[in-house]
Design an enzyme around this catalytic site. Structure first.
Site, PDB file in Angstrom:
ATOM      1  N   THR A  15       1.344  -2.530  -1.167  1.00  7.21           N
ATOM      2  CA  THR A  15       1.637  -1.208  -0.605  1.00  7.21           C
ATOM      3  C   THR A  15       2.807  -1.239   0.373  1.00  7.21           C
ATOM      4  O   THR A  15       3.222  -2.294   0.855  1.00  7.21           O
ATOM      5  CB  THR A  15       0.410  -0.633   0.116  1.00  7.21           C
ATOM      6  OG1 THR A  15       0.092  -1.459   1.242  1.00  7.21           O
ATOM      7  CG2 THR A  15      -0.782  -0.543  -0.810  1.00  7.21           C
ATOM      8  N   ASP A  16       3.286  -0.035   0.678  1.00  2.00           N
ATOM      9  CA  ASP A  16       4.313   0.128   1.708  1.00  2.00           C
ATOM     10  C   ASP A  16       3.639   0.494   3.029  1.00  2.00           C
ATOM     11  O   ASP A  16       2.401   0.421   3.132  1.00  2.00           O
ATOM     12  CB  ASP A  16       5.341   1.174   1.271  1.00  2.00           C
ATOM     13  CG  ASP A  16       4.725   2.552   1.036  1.00  2.00           C
ATOM     14  OD1 ASP A  16       3.590   2.819   1.492  1.00  2.00           O
ATOM     15  OD2 ASP A  16       5.407   3.384   0.396  1.00  2.00           O
ATOM     16  N   ALA A  17       4.397   0.908   3.992  1.00  2.88           N
ATOM     17  CA  ALA A  17       3.852   1.217   5.318  1.00  2.88           C
ATOM     18  C   ALA A  17       2.864   2.375   5.298  1.00  2.88           C
ATOM     19  O   ALA A  17       2.032   2.502   6.186  1.00  2.88           O
ATOM     20  CB  ALA A  17       4.990   1.516   6.295  1.00  2.88           C
TER      21      ALA A  17
END
Length: 148
Positions: A15-17
């Protein structure tokens, strides 16, 4: 077996932030499903390379994203052989929610070629591998991919 499925859990590393799957990771999920598809047919890629001196490489991808996956989602990734040539195959793949496979997240067409491992030059797939793939091709695709 024509359409193979493999379930994958979304982890932090995917995932990203915002805890949403980073777009390039869908290609990783598809790669894992293709590897498990081959393994399910009895094709071990390292053993195949050791025995034949050849290996698969991705030569072309096309991916369309429909909706995001999030941290902890359980995904169902499919792989279906659509076209087959002497030196390459084309698969159609989907990533969907495992609890609702009609809820597509991404779909793509992946072309993989067969190359000599030492030189990375395209070559024909071994006859035994072609036979295994032929037995698992989708019945609606009698034609072969015109590209090598």
């Amino acid at each position: 077996m024509n359409r193979f499925t493999h379930d994958i859990r979304v982890y932090w590393e995917d995932t990203d932030a915002g805890a949403i799957v980073f777009y390039a990771n869908y290609l990783k999920f598809m790669e894992r499903a293709r590897t498990e598809w081959l393994r399910h047919m009895g094709v071990q890629q390292q053993q195949l390379r050791d025995d034949t001196g050849g290996m698969f490489v991705v030569t072309e991808t096309q991916v369309r994203y429909h909706r995001p996956a999030r941290l902890d989602d359980l995904l169902r990734v499919s792989a279906e052989l659509k076209h087959m040539g002497q030196a390459s195959i084309t698969l159609v793949q989907q990533v969907a929610m495992a609890d609702d496979p009609t809820r597509k997240l991404a779909e793509g067409t992946i072309r993989i070629g067969w190359v000599e491992a030492a030189t990375l030059r395209p070559t024909r797939m071994p006859a035994a591998l072609l036979g295994t793939l032929e037995r698992h091709r989708a019945p609606s695709t009698a034609e072969t991919d015109p590209r090598p």
